[in-house]
Design a protein around this motif. Structure first.
Motif, mmCIF file in Angstrom:
data_model
loop_
_atom_site.group_PDB
_atom_site.id
_atom_site.type_symbol
_atom_site.label_atom_id
_atom_site.label_comp_id
_atom_site.label_asym_id
_atom_site.label_seq_id
_atom_site.Cartn_x
_atom_site.Cartn_y
_atom_site.Cartn_z
ATOM 1 N N ASN A 5 2.195 92.488 29.099
ATOM 2 C CA ASN A 5 2.301 91.409 28.118
ATOM 3 C C ASN A 5 0.904 90.802 27.940
ATOM 4 O O ASN A 5 0.338 90.262 28.890
ATOM 5 N N TYR A 6 0.401 90.892 26.719
ATOM 6 C CA TYR A 6 -0.952 90.406 26.449
ATOM 7 C C TYR A 6 -0.968 89.048 25.746
ATOM 8 O O TYR A 6 -1.955 88.680 25.115
ATOM 9 N N ALA A 7 0.115 88.282 25.897
ATOM 10 C CA ALA A 7 0.193 86.960 25.260
ATOM 11 C C ALA A 7 -0.931 86.046 25.744
ATOM 12 O O ALA A 7 -1.525 85.308 24.951
ATOM 13 N N ALA A 8 -1.243 86.088 27.022
ATOM 14 C CA ALA A 8 -2.321 85.234 27.553
ATOM 15 C C ALA A 8 -3.667 85.642 26.962
ATOM 16 O O ALA A 8 -4.489 84.787 26.626
ATOM 17 N N LEU A 9 -3.890 86.945 26.831
ATOM 18 C CA LEU A 9 -5.135 87.432 26.232
ATOM 19 C C LEU A 9 -5.233 86.986 24.774
ATOM 20 O O LEU A 9 -6.270 86.490 24.335
ATOM 21 N N LEU A 10 -4.148 87.127 24.045
ATOM 22 C CA LEU A 10 -4.137 86.697 22.638
ATOM 23 C C LEU A 10 -4.354 85.191 22.526
ATOM 24 O O LEU A 10 -5.065 84.725 21.631
ATOM 25 N N GLY A 11 -3.770 84.434 23.441
ATOM 26 C CA GLY A 11 -3.962 82.979 23.448
ATOM 27 C C GLY A 11 -5.407 82.600 23.715
ATOM 28 O O GLY A 11 -5.955 81.696 23.079
ATOM 29 N N LEU A 12 -6.036 83.297 24.664
ATOM 30 C CA LEU A 12 -7.443 83.022 24.977
ATOM 31 C C LEU A 12 -8.332 83.387 23.799
ATOM 32 O O LEU A 12 -9.279 82.656 23.479
ATOM 33 N N MET A 13 -8.019 84.503 23.156
ATOM 34 C CA MET A 13 -8.781 84.886 21.966
ATOM 35 C C MET A 13 -8.718 83.777 20.921
ATOM 36 O O MET A 13 -9.746 83.377 20.370
ATOM 37 N N LYS A 14 -7.531 83.279 20.664
ATOM 38 C CA LYS A 14 -7.348 82.221 19.666
ATOM 39 C C LYS A 14 -8.087 80.953 20.088
ATOM 40 O O LYS A 14 -8.772 80.320 19.277
ATOM 41 N N GLU A 15 -7.950 80.603 21.357
ATOM 42 C CA GLU A 15 -8.608 79.400 21.891
ATOM 43 C C GLU A 15 -10.122 79.462 21.713
ATOM 44 O O GLU A 15 -10.770 78.457 21.421
ATOM 45 N N GLY A 40 0.286 97.925 23.121
ATOM 46 C CA GLY A 40 0.883 98.753 24.152
ATOM 47 C C GLY A 40 0.969 100.235 23.859
ATOM 48 O O GLY A 40 1.630 100.979 24.589
ATOM 49 N N HIS A 41 0.310 100.697 22.810
ATOM 50 C CA HIS A 41 0.348 102.119 22.486
ATOM 51 C C HIS A 41 -0.568 102.945 23.387
ATOM 52 O O HIS A 41 -0.311 104.127 23.621
ATOM 53 N N TYR A 42 -1.639 102.324 23.855
ATOM 54 C CA TYR A 42 -2.593 102.972 24.761
ATOM 55 C C TYR A 42 -3.013 101.952 25.810
ATOM 56 O O TYR A 42 -3.080 100.756 25.522
ATOM 57 N N PRO A 43 -3.330 102.398 27.023
ATOM 58 C CA PRO A 43 -3.771 101.446 28.058
ATOM 59 C C PRO A 43 -5.235 101.039 27.861
ATOM 60 O O PRO A 43 -6.029 101.792 27.295
ATOM 61 N N PHE A 44 -5.557 99.857 28.327
ATOM 62 C CA PHE A 44 -6.960 99.432 28.356
ATOM 63 C C PHE A 44 -7.662 100.220 29.454
ATOM 64 O O PHE A 44 -7.141 100.372 30.554
ATOM 65 N N LYS A 45 -8.850 100.711 29.169
ATOM 66 C CA LYS A 45 -9.673 101.363 30.178
ATOM 67 C C LYS A 45 -10.486 100.293 30.889
ATOM 68 O O LYS A 45 -10.674 99.188 30.370
ATOM 69 N N GLN A 46 -10.992 100.634 32.052
ATOM 70 C CA GLN A 46 -11.785 99.680 32.813
ATOM 71 C C GLN A 46 -12.980 99.190 32.005
ATOM 72 O O GLN A 46 -13.306 98.006 32.022
ATOM 73 N N HIS A 65 -4.388 88.282 35.208
ATOM 74 C CA HIS A 65 -3.582 87.397 34.361
ATOM 75 C C HIS A 65 -3.630 87.825 32.904
ATOM 76 O O HIS A 65 -2.620 87.767 32.198
ATOM 77 N N TYR A 66 -4.778 88.241 32.437
ATOM 78 C CA TYR A 66 -4.944 88.588 31.030
ATOM 79 C C TYR A 66 -4.608 90.040 30.697
ATOM 80 O O TYR A 66 -4.222 90.340 29.569
ATOM 81 N N PHE A 67 -4.750 90.947 31.662
ATOM 82 C CA PHE A 67 -4.579 92.372 31.374
ATOM 83 C C PHE A 67 -3.439 93.066 32.108
ATOM 84 O O PHE A 67 -3.063 94.169 31.754
ATOM 85 N N PHE A 68 -2.883 92.441 33.146
ATOM 86 C CA PHE A 68 -1.886 93.140 33.953
ATOM 87 C C PHE A 68 -0.605 92.342 34.188
ATOM 88 O O PHE A 68 0.083 92.543 35.174
ATOM 89 N N THR A 69 -0.278 91.434 33.281
ATOM 90 C CA THR A 69 0.984 90.698 33.369
ATOM 91 C C THR A 69 2.094 91.574 32.808
ATOM 92 O O THR A 69 1.999 92.053 31.684
ATOM 93 N N VAL A 70 3.132 91.784 33.600
ATOM 94 C CA VAL A 70 4.248 92.635 33.166
ATOM 95 C C VAL A 70 5.224 91.812 32.340
ATOM 96 O O VAL A 70 5.463 90.674 32.601
#
Length: 70
Positions: A5-15, A40-46, A65-70
């Motif tokens: 779930n990338y909601a936190a990442l999207l929220g930080l982007m907006k912030e 979620g179609h492809y994983p983020f690489k390191q 928190h931003y990249f690995f929240t299930v």
């Protein structure tokens, strides 16, 4: 495959005033790549995580928190 779930990442982007397009450009990624990974179609690489974290000033201890929240 685990769905993250990338909601936190999207929220930080907006912030911080980033759109997917502006973040992709700042992180030297294509908009298509970033969008497909956020959706979620492809994983983020390191390397993706490192670039995005650098742009958004995400400290290493917060990466999960931003990249690995299930």
């Amino acid at each position: 495959m685990v769905e993250f779930n990338y909601a936190a990442l999207l929220g930080l982007m907006k912030e911080k005033g980033y759109t997917q397009e502006s973040l992709a450009k700042s992180a030297n990624m294509s908009l298509s790549q970033l969008s497909q990974k956020i959706n979620g179609h492809y994983p983020f690489k390191q390397t993706d995580i490192q670039k995005i974290s650098s742009v958004l000033n995400i400290i290493p201890s917060d990466i999960g928190h931003y990249f690995f929240t299930v």
